[in-house]
Write an enzyme that holds these catalytic residues in place. Structure first.
Site, short mmCIF file in Angstrom:
data_model
loop_
_atom_site.label_atom_id
_atom_site.label_comp_id
_atom_site.label_asym_id
_atom_site.label_seq_id
_atom_site.Cartn_x
_atom_site.Cartn_y
_atom_site.Cartn_z
N CYS A 182 0.86 -1.18 0.00
CA CYS A 182 0.00 0.00 0.00
C CYS A 182 0.89 1.22 0.00
O CYS A 182 2.00 1.19 -0.52
CB CYS A 182 -0.96 -0.02 1.18
N HIS A 195 -3.69 9.78 5.95
CA HIS A 195 -4.11 8.38 5.84
C HIS A 195 -5.46 8.22 6.52
O HIS A 195 -5.56 8.28 7.75
CB HIS A 195 -3.06 7.47 6.50
#
Length: 640
Positions: free
Chosen positions: A26, A562
């Site tokens: 990721c 995030h």
């Protein structure tokens, strides 16, 4: 291989490559699925230079790397030779796939390993056809003959290659698949069709078949399987099941040779008696059906296939046309279907060229230049995923250009006479071996020019490419210099991108953020699912699942946001991006919308860290408020 040693150390300490079931990445971490997590040396990994920390979550063993994780990921795949398993999933997830998805996955697994060498040999054969058509060599010359053999050999013995890849895909022994395929293309088969005809099966029908030999009294329908596709794939599928059955009952001491013996001795006759003839007839009908549909209106077929080809590629649906094209080449000697799609890459780079000429965003321009160069040779993924698709409108314009190119190839009766190269290397594939250049070849050139021009003009005029005004174009150069100097001497304000409650990073359960290893900053527990830009700057990173974004400010600060923890596992569900990577955003601009309620129902926290990843280059002054609204001051950066 800047990260080669780091990759080797990581693999060694996750238990070796034999312990890896799959690995993806990721924004910040490698995500392993390990066969046995107990074999991993977690403490060693945590203390390793280049590794931030190690976490275990959602059945994944996560090695946190930081911003350069894509490079480390590539090195891990290379040094561990893990490319084949990098996207593996467990059997339970495979069972959830639809029949269509399983078919696409199967076709991809069978054909993808040999596409490179197929393209290479096709290019050789195309080059031979080109120099013959131009009169540079004679058909009887040794030069032409050897080049033609080099190009035609693989396609003539294609079943042997597919026997290997198909058996591997179906979980059988690849060399058994090759042995079955070798029998199908054995040179002596030609002599078996010259003897006396003992009987004729299906007389008076499309399937009329003279019988020259029998096997244990059963008539054998002899056919040519050179260059065929469907027979060996079906035979390999059945053979993989037969082999697995024998492996369960044959004693281990003789399994190594008895299982192959029984599998081959059963499958070769079965393929000649039933699988081969039935699949060959099916292939002929499939080829006739596709050509019939195509010939209803070649122009419309070209418009549709050319226009939607890139969409097919994005979703992997293009693999469904690959066996049809190979089957047409084997049964008819040419294929008009894929011919309508091979010039689409030039429409794509036409759109990219318009972006290069119009944008003043240095990052986007640099990415577009490299994407343009690779697109010339038919590799359009960098252009699609890195440039046009994120910008949306240019991708649509490239699809319109692709439709134009496909329609022209349909109108000029373009056909592929071989599976050739991509991009500029595909033109010889439009030349019929042994023939002069005709409209099929010239039509492909017209299609290239038209598709490229249409996509370029539409993107340039209507692609929505913003031309950011330079500072010097609106102010005096001296004044501009003073303004820049003054800006750098002040504190740069980073505002809250969310409404919600402010938390210290140390309160986050995720050790990569709570330890400050990924950067300094704060976290927010959002009360509304709208993420606004905390600063003005360039979107330097936007993960495909839209759960994380990076922004580089004008002063060079790298801001990472995030949304939630482990939300990458949601695979983009409940996230909607309103911007694209490479885009310049203004402070307060809407970046991403996300569904807090559904994310929480999936068991994922929505606590959102906002950190400066290169904080060591800047002073950081945190504000002390507990509750914030989007736009409130969050912290300040000393940019001096």
């Amino acid at each position: 291989m800047k990260y080669e040693q780091l990759a080797k150390d990581i693999l060694a300490n996750v238990g070796g490559k034999e312990n890896v079931s799959s690995v993806v990445h990721c924004v910040t971490r490698l995500r392993f699925k390990l066969k046995d997590e107990k074999k991993a040396n977690t403490e060693v990994l945590k203390n390793m230079d280049g590794v931030v920390t190690v976490m275990k979550s959602g059945g994944q063993y996560q090695v946190v790397i930081g911003n350069h994780v894509p490079d480390v990921y590539a090195a891990v795949l290379t040094v561990g030779n893990l490319g084949a398993i990098s996207e593996n999933t467990d059997s339970s997830s495979d069972e959830k796939l639809s029949m269509g998805a399983k078919f696409i996955d199967m076709i991809s697994g069978v054909f993808h390993p040999i596409l490179g060498v197929l393209a290479a040999t096709g290019m050789i054969k195309g080059f031979a056809a080109l120099i013959l058509a131009l009169g540079w060599v004679e058909a009887t010359s040794g030069t032409y003959q050897l080049l033609n053999l080099a190009g035609d050999g693989l396609f003539n013995f294609l079943p042997i290659f597919l026997g290997y890849t198909a058996m591997k895909k179906f979980g059988g022994s690849p060399f058994i698949g090759m042995a079955i395929a070798a029998a199908l293309v054995h040179p002596t088969l030609a002599t078996l069709t010259t003897g006396e005809v003992s009987q004729v099966l299906f007389k008076g029908t499309l399937f009329e078949s003279p019988i020259h030999i029998t096997f244990l009294g059963i008539p054998v329908i002899m056919m040519s399987y050179a260059s065929s596709v469907i027979p060996i794939i079906l035979a390999s599928f059945v053979a993989s099941k037969v082999e697995k059955g024998f492996k369960k009952i044959i004693p281990a001491v003789v399994k190594a040779f008895v299982v192959p013996f029984l599998t081959i001795v059963i499958m070769v006759p079965l393929t000649f008696l039933a699988i081969g003839p039935i699949s060959t007839w099916a292939g002929s009908l499939l080829g006739a059906a596709t050509v019939w549909i195509y010939e209803l209106s070649p122009v419309v077929a070209g418009l549709v296939l050319g226009g939607f080809w890139q969409v097919f590629v994005i979703f992997g649906l293009h693999w469904g046309l690959v066996p049809i094209a190979f089957n047409n080449l084997a049964t008819m000697g040419n294929d008009p279907v894929l011919a309508t799609t091979v010039m689409v890459c030039f429409a794509q780079i036409g759109a990219v060229l318009a972006i290069i000429l119009k944008t003043r965003d240095k990052a986007l321009k640099s990415l577009s230049v490299s994407a343009f160069i690779s697109g010339i040779f038919g590799v359009t993924e960098p252009a699609i995923y890195g440039v046009t698709l994120p910008l949306k409108k240019p991708f649509i314009m490239s699809c319109i250009g692709g439709a134009v190119s496909g329609g022209i190839i349909g109108a000029t009766a373009g056909k592929l006479w071989m599976f050739g190269g991509m991009g500029i290397f595909v033109f010889p594939a439009f030349i019929k071996p042994g023939s002069a250049l005709d409209m099929s070849f010239y039509g492909s050139i017209i299609a290239l020019v038209a598709g490229f021009a249409v996509a370029f003009v539409l993107t340039y005029l209507f692609g929505g490419i913003k031309q950011e005004k330079s500072l010097k174009s609106t102010t005096d150069a001296t004044t501009a210099s003073k303004e820049v100097a003054a800006t750098k001497a002040q504190l740069e304000e980073v505002v809250s991108p969310l409404n919600g409650e402010v938390k210290a990073l140390s309160e986050i359960e995720d050790a990569a953020f709570s330890s400050g290893a990924l950067g300094h900053g704060v976290a927010i527990e959002p009360s509304e699912g709208k993420l606004l830009a905390p600063v003005s700057g360039t979107v330097s990173a936007l993960f495909p699942t839209n759960h994380a974004i990076g922004i580089t400010t004008d002063s060079g600060a790298d801001i990472l946001i995030h949304i939630g923890m482990d939300t990458v596992q949601l695979e983009g569900k409940y996230f909607k991006a309103h911007i694209a990577q490479g885009e310049y955003v203004k402070k307060g601009q809407l970046l991403i919308e996300f569904d807090i309620e559904h994310i929480k129902k999936e068991g994922k926290p929505v606590t959102t860290p906002i950190v400066v990843t290169n904080h060591k280059e800047f002073g950081l002054e945190l504000m002390k408020q507990k509750h914030v609204k989007a736009g409130d001051s969050l912290f300040k950066l000393d940019t001096k």
